[in-house]
Enzyme design. Structure first.
Site, short mmCIF file in Angstrom:
data_model
loop_
_atom_site.label_atom_id
_atom_site.label_comp_id
_atom_site.label_asym_id
_atom_site.label_seq_id
_atom_site.Cartn_x
_atom_site.Cartn_y
_atom_site.Cartn_z
N CYS A 1 0.96 -1.19 -0.12
CA CYS A 1 -0.09 0.11 -0.02
C CYS A 1 0.66 1.10 -0.03
CB CYS A 1 -1.08 0.00 1.32
SG CYS A 1 -2.53 0.99 0.73
N HIS B 1 -3.36 -5.58 2.13
CA HIS B 1 -3.13 -5.66 3.67
C HIS B 1 -3.79 -7.23 3.94
CE1 HIS B 1 -1.75 -1.52 4.39
NE2 HIS B 1 -2.67 -1.21 3.62
N1 GLN Z 1 -2.23 7.15 1.97
C1 GLN Z 1 -2.19 6.04 0.98
C2 GLN Z 1 -3.64 6.14 0.40
O1 GLN Z 1 -4.74 6.29 0.94
C3 GLN Z 1 -2.09 4.78 1.51
C4 GLN Z 1 -3.03 4.00 2.51
C5 GLN Z 1 -2.55 2.75 3.07
O2 GLN Z 1 -1.32 2.58 2.99
N2 GLN Z 1 -3.42 1.86 3.38
O3 GLN Z 1 -3.73 5.93 -1.04
#
Ligand code: GLN
Length: 301
Positions: A102, A200
């Site tokens: 992510c 995740h």
């Molecule tokens: N901040 C990033 C987004 O919302 C990554 C989010 C995350 O790592 N869950 O795209």
């Protein structure tokens, strides 16, 4: 298997930014790798690499970077460029396995453009970029299943950014969920042995074949193990592509002071009982309405 028959290997995992990038059980990935190693007599050392720490590629066998919210990503983006960029590039070019989830995945591509504020510069390891199209555009949230390597990967995603691939190859094809951008069915990215993904969940506990894929890549790279020996350690899921032996030679000699041949033949195949893992995997596929994929997953038990 008696203890004396167990191979003695040590792998060192560099865990990037554990204090900043640690959403949705990302640490479970590390615990899974540690447990799978331990059951095989492999020691997995985990070294946290925080803001300000340099990354010396020779000290690691694999790397992990998790996800985080935009406000945590911003300082990381600066640091990854200033302190870790050259080391990370060198590691990836030298075929070190890297898993980036992510927010970490976004920072291994060219840039992340948040809904507000300046672009966050990434390392460009993946030829891809990420754009958050504004607070009014729905986030990509929910359970996700993708096709990977003739099998499936399951996880949970929650991201505002949409990632678009340039020449980077996707990790897999979205079966259910959003993936990179909700538009083109691509999920994640791959370059050499670096894998970026939005999964995740955490990812590795429910995807034992992917966990073993990363470990096998690390062992082969660092210890110059033959495919025959790797198959003894990973009798179930091994699907590594052949590479010319020459590529691996120098590194193993450096690490062990000897060729990987000193390990000889590993006497007994080491099989792990992954019943629970595959049941968890299959139940996610069931929930997503992917019945035949769920049946296929249960056959791995
Ligand atoms: N901040 C990033 C987004 O919302 C990554 C989010 C995350 O790592 N869950 O795209």
């Amino acid at each position: 298997m008696s203890d004396s028959n167990k191979p003695r290997f040590t792998l060192t995992l560099g865990h990037l930014y554990p204090a900043q990038l640690n959403l949705y059980g990302d640490r479970g990935n590390i615990i899974t790798l540690q447990r799978r190693c331990q059951m095989r007599g492999i020691t997995l050392r985990v070294v946290p690499l925080g803001i300000g720490d340099a990354l010396a590629p020779d000290e690691y066998d694999l790397l992990f970077i998790g996800g985080g919210q935009d406000r945590e990503q911003a300082p990381v983006s600066q640091d990854i460029f200033d302190m870790k960029g050259i080391g990370l590039w060198a590691a990836v070019e030298d075929d070190m396995p890297v898993l980036a989830v992510c927010g970490g995945y976004q920072l291994l591509a060219h840039y992340y453009r948040p809904a507000s504020g300046p672009d966050m510069r990434g390392l460009g390891i993946f030829d891809a970029w990420t754009i958050h199209k504004g607070a009014n555009v729905p986030r990509c949230i929910g359970d996700i299943a993708i096709e990977w390597n003739g099998s499936t990967l399951v996880g949970f995603e929650n991201h505002g950014g949409r990632t678009y691939l340039g020449t980077a190859k996707p990790l897999g094809k979205v079966l259910k969920g959003h993936g990179n951008n909700s538009e083109d069915h691509s999920e994640g990215a791959m370059y050499r042995n670096a894998f970026g993904t939005y999964l995740h969940g955490s990812l590795l506990p429910k995807n034992p074949h992917f966990a073993d894929h990363l470990l096998a890549l690390a062992l082969r790279r660092s210890y110059e193990l033959s495919d025959d020996n790797l198959k003894k350690i990973f009798p179930r899921y091994l699907s590594l592509k052949e590479r010319p032996a020459q590529e691996k030679r120098g590194r193993a000699a450096k690490k062990n002071g000897a060729s990987g041949a000193v390990y000889g033949i590993i006497p007994t195949p080491i099989d792990l009982d992954d019943t629970l893992e595959w049941e968890a995997h299959a139940s996610m596929l069931e929930r997503l309405g992917l019945r035949s994929a769920a049946r296929a997953a249960l056959r791995h038990r």
